[in-house]
Write a protein that holds these residues in place. Structure first.
Motif, short mmCIF file in Angstrom:
data_model
loop_
_atom_site.label_atom_id
_atom_site.label_comp_id
_atom_site.label_asym_id
_atom_site.label_seq_id
_atom_site.Cartn_x
_atom_site.Cartn_y
_atom_site.Cartn_z
N PHE A 1 26.40 -7.06 -29.03
CA PHE A 1 25.37 -6.11 -29.22
C PHE A 1 25.73 -4.94 -29.68
O PHE A 1 27.16 -4.48 -29.63
N LYS A 2 25.18 -4.05 -30.34
CA LYS A 2 25.60 -2.86 -31.16
C LYS A 2 26.35 -1.91 -30.32
O LYS A 2 27.27 -0.90 -30.50
N HIS B 1 27.64 -10.64 -24.83
CA HIS B 1 26.63 -11.77 -24.29
C HIS B 1 27.43 -13.04 -24.46
O HIS B 1 27.67 -13.46 -25.64
N ILE B 2 27.72 -13.74 -23.45
CA ILE B 2 28.22 -14.88 -23.32
C ILE B 2 27.21 -16.16 -23.63
O ILE B 2 26.24 -16.29 -22.78
N ARG C 1 34.79 -8.79 -28.05
CA ARG C 1 34.83 -7.38 -28.30
C ARG C 1 35.66 -6.81 -29.33
O ARG C 1 35.39 -6.16 -30.05
N TYR C 2 37.03 -7.57 -29.19
CA TYR C 2 38.11 -7.27 -30.61
C TYR C 2 37.54 -7.74 -31.68
O TYR C 2 37.60 -6.50 -32.63
N VAL C 3 37.24 -8.78 -32.00
CA VAL C 3 36.25 -9.27 -33.41
C VAL C 3 35.44 -8.28 -33.70
O VAL C 3 35.06 -7.74 -34.96
N SER D 1 31.96 1.27 -35.19
CA SER D 1 31.45 2.03 -34.09
C SER D 1 31.51 1.30 -32.66
O SER D 1 31.13 1.59 -31.67
N ILE D 2 31.76 -0.16 -32.87
CA ILE D 2 32.34 -0.99 -31.54
C ILE D 2 33.71 -0.79 -31.25
O ILE D 2 34.37 -1.08 -32.14
N SER D 3 34.14 -0.39 -30.20
CA SER D 3 35.30 -0.28 -29.47
C SER D 3 36.21 -1.68 -29.50
O SER D 3 35.26 -2.70 -29.11
#
Length: 142
Positions: free
Chosen positions: A40-41, A46-47, A65-67, A74-76
């Motif tokens: 999500f933004k 979400h698996i 999360r890395y990708v 804006s996404i860590s």
């Protein structure tokens, strides 16, 4: 330019990954990872595949999360232990143990206390290879 300098320059081009090659690698990983997870933004992972082991869900959460962080500033790229626990349903103790294993395997790194991220796109490729082999084995059984 001498013959040796030309040879060295050619080897350099083959050795150093260009931005175009990196984008192609990222596109391939993104295409493959979307059937397993989406982000999500706000960074929540979400698996998509619920039948994965907690071990694989933990690694998938870190990789997704890395990708996502590579794609959207804006996404860590990092994910916290608390987020991993919420996403995967693993206990903090189990998640910490698995994360330690992944650090030893060189797939992830701890950036600060309670925060983790993938080491590279190659680590994401390794995870996807594992997931795809598991899916093939599971499909062969059914």
């Amino acid at each position: 330019m001498s013959v040796h300098e030309e040879e060295l320059e050619e080897l350099k081009k083959r050795f150093i990954i260009s931005e175009d090659e990196e984008r192609a690698m990222l596109k391939d990983i993104l295409t493959r990872i979307m059937s397993y997870a989406k982000v999500f933004k706000n960074g929540y992972v979400h698996i998509e595949k619920r039948n994965l082991s907690k071990r694989l869900k933990i690694l998938l959460a870190v990789m997704a999360r890395y990708v996502a962080g590579l794609l959207d500033e804006s996404i860590s790229k990092e994910i916290s232990l608390d987020e991993i626990v919420a996403i995967t349903g693993a206990s903090k103790k189990e998640a910490s143990a698995r994360l330690s294993e992944f650090i030893k395997e060189g797939l992830i790194t701890r950036t600060e206390k309670g925060k983790y991220r993938a080491t590279s796109l190659h680590a994401a490729e390794e995870l996807l290879d594992i997931l795809e082999r598991k899916e093939k084995r599971d499909g062969d059984k059914g």
